[in-house]
Design a protein around this motif. Sequence first.
Motif, PDB file in Angstrom:
ATOM      1  N   ASP A  38      -5.254   7.183  -6.740  1.00 29.84           N
ATOM      2  CA  ASP A  38      -5.191   5.908  -6.023  1.00 29.84           C
ATOM      3  C   ASP A  38      -4.240   5.950  -4.831  1.00 29.84           C
ATOM      4  N   ASN A  39      -3.262   6.857  -4.850  1.00 25.99           N
ATOM      5  CA  ASN A  39      -2.344   6.967  -3.719  1.00 25.99           C
ATOM      6  C   ASN A  39      -3.006   7.604  -2.500  1.00 25.99           C
ATOM      7  N   LEU A  40      -4.191   8.170  -2.696  1.00 20.35           N
ATOM      8  CA  LEU A  40      -5.022   8.624  -1.595  1.00 20.35           C
ATOM      9  C   LEU A  40      -6.160   7.640  -1.328  1.00 20.35           C
ATOM     10  N   ALA A  41      -6.751   7.125  -2.415  1.00 22.25           N
ATOM     11  CA  ALA A  41      -7.919   6.254  -2.283  1.00 22.25           C
ATOM     12  C   ALA A  41      -7.578   4.942  -1.591  1.00 22.25           C
ATOM     13  N   VAL A  42      -6.456   4.325  -1.961  1.00 30.26           N
ATOM     14  CA  VAL A  42      -6.099   3.024  -1.374  1.00 30.26           C
ATOM     15  C   VAL A  42      -5.833   3.126   0.123  1.00 30.26           C
ATOM     16  N   PRO A  43      -4.987   4.065   0.582  1.00 29.01           N
ATOM     17  CA  PRO A  43      -4.807   4.150   2.040  1.00 29.01           C
ATOM     18  C   PRO A  43      -6.072   4.558   2.785  1.00 29.01           C
ATOM     19  N   LEU A  44      -6.915   5.368   2.153  1.00 33.08           N
ATOM     20  CA  LEU A  44      -8.168   5.762   2.798  1.00 33.08           C
ATOM     21  C   LEU A  44      -9.095   4.560   2.955  1.00 33.08           C
ATOM     22  N   VAL A  45      -9.323   3.835   1.865  1.00 38.98           N
ATOM     23  CA  VAL A  45     -10.183   2.650   1.921  1.00 38.98           C
ATOM     24  C   VAL A  45      -9.566   1.594   2.823  1.00 38.98           C
ATOM     25  N   GLY A  46      -8.259   1.401   2.702  1.00 39.60           N
ATOM     26  CA  GLY A  46      -7.590   0.416   3.540  1.00 39.60           C
ATOM     27  C   GLY A  46      -7.705   0.725   5.010  1.00 39.60           C
ATOM     28  N   SER A  47      -7.627   1.996   5.369  1.00 37.32           N
ATOM     29  CA  SER A  47      -7.775   2.399   6.774  1.00 37.32           C
ATOM     30  C   SER A  47      -9.192   2.132   7.268  1.00 37.32           C
ATOM     31  N   LEU A  48     -10.177   2.420   6.422  1.00 40.14           N
ATOM     32  CA  LEU A  48     -11.567   2.183   6.804  1.00 40.14           C
ATOM     33  C   LEU A  48     -11.843   0.683   6.962  1.00 40.14           C
ATOM     34  N   LEU A  49     -11.163  -0.131   6.159  1.00 38.75           N
ATOM     35  CA  LEU A  49     -11.378  -1.575   6.231  1.00 38.75           C
ATOM     36  C   LEU A  49     -10.814  -2.194   7.504  1.00 38.75           C
ATOM     37  N   PHE A  50     -10.048  -1.427   8.258  1.00 38.59           N
ATOM     38  CA  PHE A  50      -9.479  -1.957   9.497  1.00 38.59           C
ATOM     39  C   PHE A  50     -10.564  -2.446  10.450  1.00 38.59           C
ATOM     40  N   ILE A  51     -11.765  -1.890  10.309  1.00 37.12           N
ATOM     41  CA  ILE A  51     -12.861  -2.319  11.190  1.00 37.12           C
ATOM     42  C   ILE A  51     -13.187  -3.812  11.019  1.00 37.12           C
ATOM     43  N   LEU A 107      -2.588   3.198  12.492  1.00 42.45           N
ATOM     44  CA  LEU A 107      -2.974   1.787  12.425  1.00 42.45           C
ATOM     45  C   LEU A 107      -1.958   0.912  13.150  1.00 42.45           C
ATOM     46  N   PRO A 108      -2.395  -0.238  13.682  1.00 42.10           N
ATOM     47  CA  PRO A 108      -1.459  -1.177  14.310  1.00 42.10           C
ATOM     48  C   PRO A 108      -0.400  -1.638  13.309  1.00 42.10           C
ATOM     49  N   LYS A 109       0.745  -2.029  13.839  1.00 49.68           N
ATOM     50  CA  LYS A 109       1.901  -2.308  12.982  1.00 49.68           C
ATOM     51  C   LYS A 109       1.635  -3.368  11.925  1.00 49.68           C
ATOM     52  N   GLU A 110       1.013  -4.482  12.301  1.00 48.45           N
ATOM     53  CA  GLU A 110       0.800  -5.562  11.337  1.00 48.45           C
ATOM     54  C   GLU A 110      -0.128  -5.111  10.209  1.00 48.45           C
ATOM     55  N   TYR A 111      -1.201  -4.420  10.583  1.00 44.74           N
ATOM     56  CA  TYR A 111      -2.147  -3.973   9.564  1.00 44.74           C
ATOM     57  C   TYR A 111      -1.533  -2.868   8.715  1.00 44.74           C
ATOM     58  N   ALA A 112      -0.826  -1.942   9.357  1.00 42.78           N
ATOM     59  CA  ALA A 112      -0.159  -0.870   8.622  1.00 42.78           C
ATOM     60  C   ALA A 112       0.842  -1.444   7.624  1.00 42.78           C
ATOM     61  N   THR A 113       1.547  -2.481   8.033  1.00 44.44           N
ATOM     62  CA  THR A 113       2.522  -3.115   7.137  1.00 44.44           C
ATOM     63  C   THR A 113       1.839  -3.667   5.895  1.00 44.44           C
ATOM     64  N   PHE A 135      10.360  -1.504   9.393  1.00 51.64           N
ATOM     65  CA  PHE A 135       9.311  -1.026  10.293  1.00 51.64           C
ATOM     66  C   PHE A 135       8.572  -2.207  10.916  1.00 51.64           C
ATOM     67  N   TYR A 136       8.247  -3.200  10.114  1.00 55.80           N
ATOM     68  CA  TYR A 136       7.505  -4.364  10.591  1.00 55.80           C
ATOM     69  C   TYR A 136       8.272  -5.107  11.685  1.00 55.80           C
ATOM     70  N   PHE A 137       9.594  -5.237  11.500  1.00 55.23           N
ATOM     71  CA  PHE A 137      10.412  -5.969  12.462  1.00 55.23           C
ATOM     72  C   PHE A 137      10.918  -5.083  13.605  1.00 55.23           C
ATOM     73  N   GLY A 138      10.402  -3.860  13.678  1.00 58.19           N
ATOM     74  CA  GLY A 138      10.729  -2.991  14.795  1.00 58.19           C
ATOM     75  C   GLY A 138      12.072  -2.308  14.712  1.00 58.19           C
ATOM     76  N   LYS A 139      12.710  -2.348  13.561  1.00 56.76           N
ATOM     77  CA  LYS A 139      14.013  -1.714  13.403  1.00 56.76           C
ATOM     78  C   LYS A 139      13.881  -0.203  13.174  1.00 56.76           C
ATOM     79  N   ILE A 140      12.758   0.198  12.589  1.00 56.70           N
ATOM     80  CA  ILE A 140      12.470   1.615  12.381  1.00 56.70           C
ATOM     81  C   ILE A 140      11.158   1.927  13.096  1.00 56.70           C
ATOM     82  N   PRO A 141      11.160   2.806  14.101  1.00 56.81           N
ATOM     83  CA  PRO A 141       9.926   3.141  14.815  1.00 56.81           C
ATOM     84  C   PRO A 141       8.913   3.818  13.895  1.00 56.81           C
ATOM     85  N   ALA A 142       7.647   3.689  14.251  1.00 48.35           N
ATOM     86  CA  ALA A 142       6.582   4.286  13.448  1.00 48.35           C
ATOM     87  C   ALA A 142       6.796   5.788  13.281  1.00 48.35           C
TER      88      ALA A 142
END
Length: 202
Positions: free
Chosen positions: A187-200, A104-110, A48-55
């Motif tokens: 944690d499989n909900l908490a981590v992506p939730l907190v991580g998404s909020l930290l994108f700011i 999220l943008p690709k680099e941050y999502a990765t 996904f990061y290298f663009g081989k698999i679209p989001a």
Amino acid sequence: MFGWLPYAGIAAVLIGIAIAFTKWLGDEWTWINRKIIHFSIVPAIVMFYFGKIPAEVFSASAFVFGLFQLWPHIKKREFSWYQIEHNYGEVFFAFSASVVPLVLPKEYATALLLAMAISDGVTGVVRHYYFRRHGFNVKLKKHWTGSLAYLITALAIALAFLDGDAIRKMMWAGLLTLAEYQPWLDDNLAVPLVGSLLFILY
């Protein structure tokens, strides 16, 4: 148009091999098996990061994988070698992984996906062997040794993939570690939730 198909196929086969391998290991290694399957998504994340698999393809595949894992819970016929009754962590992981690349943008999502897969996997393995060595039930316990492993790996991921200064990267890794350790939300909900909020911060 379908240049992503071979890469998605390879990623799916690797996950399938991981599931087959964990079945071979058996029920005794349930907690380790869950983490092996976490690790098995890493090739898909890299593609996904290298663009081989679209989001969109990554997202749809993760969503289908989530449904595949939810069904045994609904039927009360869990895959006993890696699923735990009343614990939907692996389902939450797949559904969370389906949302992250879309919002999220690709680099941050990765970076966030790698933390979900690698950091969570490493911390689970470390805790498993710590409690196994000390004779405790390893299935649902958390310990600072695992959190330390999470922090170290999340920081390495942040340094490799995130923009910004070292302070923000350390803050990102530290807050994800706290999100993984807290006892109120899976944690499989908490981590992506907190991580998404930290994108700011980025």
